[in-house]
Scaffold this motif. Structure first.
Motif, PDB file in Angstrom:
ATOM      1  N   VAL A 178      -2.239   7.492  10.732  1.00 48.89           N
ATOM      2  CA  VAL A 178      -2.560   7.518   9.213  1.00 48.89           C
ATOM      3  C   VAL A 178      -2.675   6.195   8.709  1.00 48.89           C
ATOM      4  O   VAL A 178      -2.298   5.428   9.192  1.00 48.89           O
ATOM      5  CB  VAL A 178      -1.765   8.486   8.598  1.00 48.89           C
ATOM      6  CG1 VAL A 178      -1.671   9.949   8.746  1.00 48.89           C
ATOM      7  CG2 VAL A 178      -0.371   8.121   8.392  1.00 48.89           C
ATOM      8  N   SER A 179      -3.451   6.018   7.397  1.00 43.86           N
ATOM      9  CA  SER A 179      -3.518   4.674   7.034  1.00 43.86           C
ATOM     10  C   SER A 179      -2.648   4.792   5.795  1.00 43.86           C
ATOM     11  O   SER A 179      -2.536   5.772   4.711  1.00 43.86           O
ATOM     12  CB  SER A 179      -4.964   4.452   6.441  1.00 43.86           C
ATOM     13  OG  SER A 179      -5.657   4.142   7.581  1.00 43.86           O
ATOM     14  N   VAL A 180      -1.744   3.866   5.470  1.00 43.99           N
ATOM     15  CA  VAL A 180      -1.066   3.849   4.289  1.00 43.99           C
ATOM     16  C   VAL A 180      -1.444   2.405   3.434  1.00 43.99           C
ATOM     17  O   VAL A 180      -0.976   1.495   3.672  1.00 43.99           O
ATOM     18  CB  VAL A 180       0.546   3.679   4.739  1.00 43.99           C
ATOM     19  CG1 VAL A 180       1.397   3.443   3.371  1.00 43.99           C
ATOM     20  CG2 VAL A 180       0.929   4.835   5.673  1.00 43.99           C
ATOM     21  N   PRO A 181      -2.089   2.664   2.309  1.00 44.50           N
ATOM     22  CA  PRO A 181      -2.440   1.659   1.456  1.00 44.50           C
ATOM     23  C   PRO A 181      -1.215   1.393   0.273  1.00 44.50           C
ATOM     24  O   PRO A 181      -0.446   2.334   0.106  1.00 44.50           O
ATOM     25  CB  PRO A 181      -3.629   2.286   0.412  1.00 44.50           C
ATOM     26  CG  PRO A 181      -3.379   3.631   0.613  1.00 44.50           C
ATOM     27  CD  PRO A 181      -2.693   4.239   1.723  1.00 44.50           C
ATOM     28  N   GLY A 182      -1.208   0.249  -0.440  1.00 46.48           N
ATOM     29  CA  GLY A 182      -0.169   0.053  -1.165  1.00 46.48           C
ATOM     30  C   GLY A 182      -0.391  -1.412  -1.754  1.00 46.48           C
ATOM     31  O   GLY A 182      -1.572  -2.257  -1.500  1.00 46.48           O
ATOM     32  N   ARG A 183       0.570  -1.786  -2.434  1.00 44.02           N
ATOM     33  CA  ARG A 183       0.458  -3.233  -3.103  1.00 44.02           C
ATOM     34  C   ARG A 183       1.989  -3.469  -3.376  1.00 44.02           C
ATOM     35  O   ARG A 183       2.846  -2.797  -3.401  1.00 44.02           O
ATOM     36  CB  ARG A 183      -0.286  -3.175  -4.381  1.00 44.02           C
ATOM     37  CG  ARG A 183       0.386  -2.172  -5.585  1.00 44.02           C
ATOM     38  CD  ARG A 183      -0.140  -2.463  -6.881  1.00 44.02           C
ATOM     39  NE  ARG A 183       0.421  -1.570  -7.771  1.00 44.02           N
ATOM     40  CZ  ARG A 183       0.236  -1.550  -9.394  1.00 44.02           C
ATOM     41  NH1 ARG A 183      -0.700  -2.675  -9.716  1.00 44.02           N
ATOM     42  NH2 ARG A 183       0.800  -0.618  -9.948  1.00 44.02           N
ATOM     43  N   VAL A 184       2.184  -5.064  -3.638  1.00 40.32           N
ATOM     44  CA  VAL A 184       3.608  -5.580  -3.667  1.00 40.32           C
ATOM     45  C   VAL A 184       3.521  -6.182  -4.951  1.00 40.32           C
ATOM     46  O   VAL A 184       2.582  -7.014  -5.311  1.00 40.32           O
ATOM     47  CB  VAL A 184       3.965  -6.727  -2.501  1.00 40.32           C
ATOM     48  CG1 VAL A 184       5.252  -7.297  -2.956  1.00 40.32           C
ATOM     49  CG2 VAL A 184       3.738  -5.917  -1.068  1.00 40.32           C
ATOM     50  N   ILE A 185       4.366  -5.542  -5.751  1.00 42.76           N
ATOM     51  CA  ILE A 185       4.551  -6.295  -7.269  1.00 42.76           C
ATOM     52  C   ILE A 185       5.851  -7.298  -7.500  1.00 42.76           C
ATOM     53  O   ILE A 185       6.993  -6.556  -7.116  1.00 42.76           O
ATOM     54  CB  ILE A 185       4.540  -5.187  -8.192  1.00 42.76           C
ATOM     55  CG1 ILE A 185       3.605  -3.996  -7.851  1.00 42.76           C
ATOM     56  CG2 ILE A 185       4.816  -5.641  -9.708  1.00 42.76           C
ATOM     57  CD1 ILE A 185       3.611  -2.610  -8.629  1.00 42.76           C
ATOM     58  N   TYR A 186       5.451  -8.487  -7.672  1.00 43.51           N
ATOM     59  CA  TYR A 186       6.952  -9.475  -7.886  1.00 43.51           C
ATOM     60  C   TYR A 186       7.176  -9.630  -9.143  1.00 43.51           C
ATOM     61  O   TYR A 186       6.293  -9.749 -10.138  1.00 43.51           O
ATOM     62  CB  TYR A 186       6.320 -10.961  -7.236  1.00 43.51           C
ATOM     63  CG  TYR A 186       6.107 -10.863  -5.659  1.00 43.51           C
ATOM     64  CD1 TYR A 186       7.161 -11.089  -5.143  1.00 43.51           C
ATOM     65  CD2 TYR A 186       4.861 -10.898  -5.163  1.00 43.51           C
ATOM     66  CE1 TYR A 186       7.003 -10.935  -3.572  1.00 43.51           C
ATOM     67  CE2 TYR A 186       4.591 -11.020  -3.708  1.00 43.51           C
ATOM     68  CZ  TYR A 186       5.637 -11.261  -3.092  1.00 43.51           C
ATOM     69  OH  TYR A 186       5.707 -11.138  -1.790  1.00 43.51           O
ATOM     70  N   VAL A 187       8.418  -9.262  -9.607  1.00 39.66           N
ATOM     71  CA  VAL A 187       9.180  -9.377 -10.745  1.00 39.66           C
ATOM     72  C   VAL A 187       9.799 -10.819 -10.863  1.00 39.66           C
ATOM     73  O   VAL A 187      10.727 -10.967 -10.136  1.00 39.66           O
ATOM     74  CB  VAL A 187       9.839  -8.148 -11.222  1.00 39.66           C
ATOM     75  CG1 VAL A 187      10.672  -8.187 -12.447  1.00 39.66           C
ATOM     76  CG2 VAL A 187       8.770  -6.896 -10.802  1.00 39.66           C
ATOM     77  N   GLY A 188       9.581 -11.406 -11.910  1.00 41.98           N
ATOM     78  CA  GLY A 188      10.363 -12.879 -12.050  1.00 41.98           C
ATOM     79  C   GLY A 188       9.752 -13.826 -11.397  1.00 41.98           C
ATOM     80  O   GLY A 188       8.681 -13.733 -10.742  1.00 41.98           O
ATOM     81  N   GLN A 189      10.460 -15.314 -11.308  1.00 39.83           N
ATOM     82  CA  GLN A 189       9.920 -16.085 -10.989  1.00 39.83           C
ATOM     83  C   GLN A 189      10.060 -16.246  -9.202  1.00 39.83           C
ATOM     84  O   GLN A 189      10.771 -17.115  -8.919  1.00 39.83           O
ATOM     85  CB  GLN A 189      10.710 -17.340 -11.541  1.00 39.83           C
ATOM     86  CG  GLN A 189      10.175 -17.347 -13.048  1.00 39.83           C
ATOM     87  CD  GLN A 189       8.807 -17.571 -13.485  1.00 39.83           C
ATOM     88  OE1 GLN A 189       8.108 -18.328 -12.578  1.00 39.83           O
ATOM     89  NE2 GLN A 189       8.495 -16.784 -14.423  1.00 39.83           N
TER      90      GLN A 189
END
Length: 442
Positions: free
Chosen positions: A235-246
């Motif tokens: 299967v394919s797993v899509p996503g995104r990475v969200i950075y919080v802070g500096q």
């Protein structure tokens, strides 16, 4: 393990001394069931060590073949703890037929697997002799079955089928491989199989798409017939990475890792981040995966991993039923805590080159991402960064020790020797540690 050297601008550090050691030796003799010398038997030595706190068994040295007297000698071994295994691998299966079946790999001092084998401690320049083996033929049977394609419902011609021992260590070593390829009818047959518990794994590549199947099977003293495997597409797993802070992370140098809890059978998948911090992990086999992001900034920690609003950071991403419903949102925070301090030896002197390890509380010890490791500098100082909030213990060992700090049994024996710390976001904790001796570690 080397010590970190803290150097200032223009500083000249001299008088560094390195001591070289002589290699060790393991030697012995191999005989058959009648007590006769057994020539052309391959004897391997497997080093037991720990890598990032996990027990690792590796083939670091070249094997040695027995001579006409059944004798072997493996030399130039680095100091450490070893297993030895004798394995007869003839050119044709007929050559392996003893009076009762097939000669199989034997671990010293006569064990069928690593779990029941004895460790051989080899010091620098030491020869461990009389590490002897007796090879006895085992009863063998055949395993037969078919492979079907779940998408087409037709035979999965060309599927590779592997029968692997249930013991992950034996599977990785591949001492006794059992393989077959499915024919036009999807049928396969594997001969000379030793009675034991196995995992049968099937793989198929069709028009750039991969299909997988996995099933546990017990092989007894009679042949196994009509084993049915159904390969399904990854299967394919899509996503995104969200950075919080500096965070000083660089997306184009970062990957998302889906790490299987069963690395020997399903090594998992990685996916690089795109410039917009999205990713797609492709052809992921069915299974349960721990999610990680590597590398990130020095102060970063993995804060959450959500799919359809449910955080799967603790329990893992479950893909046993197929593709996930939705996109995987991974939050990485730059507000990780830190632990700093010093390590002293038994004379209260700074300990250079000590290994310092941060271990999470017992309820979190299956979470690999929570462990941290560092080395002290020449002043005995250390700093561990990017720590997720929570309760931990900090340990220090002399560098170069075989420390399997992710082994629950090992930790149970030394748990009271660690310093307790509680870590908060963007906050630091200072500790003074005493070195744990080799005797206490054992």
């Amino acid at each position: 393990t080397g010590a970190i050297l803290a150097l200032s601008a223009g500083q000249d550090m001299g008088d560094l001394l390195f001591r070289l050691q002589s290699g060790g030796v393991i030697s012995g003799r191999v005989t058959d069931e009648n007590g006769d010398p057994f020539p052309h038997v391959e004897v391997q030595v497997l080093k037991r060590s720990s890598v990032h706190g996990s027990i690792r068994i590796s083939r670091d040295e070249l094997p040695a073949d027995t001579n006409d007297l059944g004798e072997y000698r493996v030399f130039d071994l680095t100091p450490g703890r070893y297993y030895a295994v004798a394995n007869y691998s003839p050119q044709t299966p007929q050559e392996n037929a003893g009076s009762g079946g097939k000669y199989v790999p034997i671990f010293y001092p006569g064990a069928d697997d690593v779990a029941h084998a004895s460790l051989i401690d080899v010091a620098a320049g030491q020869e461990m002799s009389s590490i002897d083996f007796v090879l006895v033929p085992n009863h063998v049977v055949s395993v037969r079955g078919t492979v079907l394609n779940a998408t087409t419902g037709r035979p999965a011609k060309g599927s590779s089928v592997a029968l692997q021992p249930s013991d992950p260590v034996s599977a990785v070593l591949g001492l006794n491989p059992f393989n077959a390829v499915a024919d036009a009818n999807g049928s396969f047959e594997i001969d000379n199989v030793i009675p034991d518990s196995y995992v049968v794994v099937a793989n198929l590549e069709d028009q750039s798409r991969q299909y997988f199947a996995r099933q546990n099977v017990y092989v007894g003293t009679t042949a196994v017939d009509n084993l049915s495997l159904v390969v399904s597409p990854g299967v394919s797993v899509p996503g995104r990475v969200i950075y919080v802070g500096q965070a000083d992370a660089r997306p184009l140098e970062t990957s998302v890792w889906l790490r299987s809890g069963d690395d020997s059978f399903s090594p998992g998948r990685s996916a690089p981040l795109n410039a917009d911090e999205t990713f797609v992990a492709k052809n992921v086999p069915p299974g349960i995966y721990q999610v990680d992001v590597r590398p990130t900034c020095s102060t970063c920690y993995l804060k959450s991993t959500k799919i359809a609003g449910v955080d799967v950071l603790q329990d893992g991403l479950d893909l046993t039923a197929g593709a996930p419903r939705g996109s995987l949102d991974i939050v990485v925070s730059a507000a990780g805590g830190f632990v700093s301090g010093t390590v002293a030896d038994n004379d209260d002197q700074p300990m250079a080159g000590a290994m310092v390890v941060l271990v999470p509380d017992p309820g979190q010890r299956k979470q690999i991402r929570l462990y941290k490791e560092s080395t002290t500098d020449q002043y005995g100082g250390f700093k561990l960064q990017g720590i997720a909030p929570g309760d931990y213990k900090v340990f220090a060992w002399e560098g170069g020790q075989d420390v399997a700090y992710r082994d629950p049994e090992f930790l149970k024996a030394i748990d009271n020797l660690g310093a307790e710390v509680s870590v908060q976001e963007s906050a630091g904790t200072a500790v003074r540690l005493k070195i744990i001796s080799a005797t206490n570690s054992q």
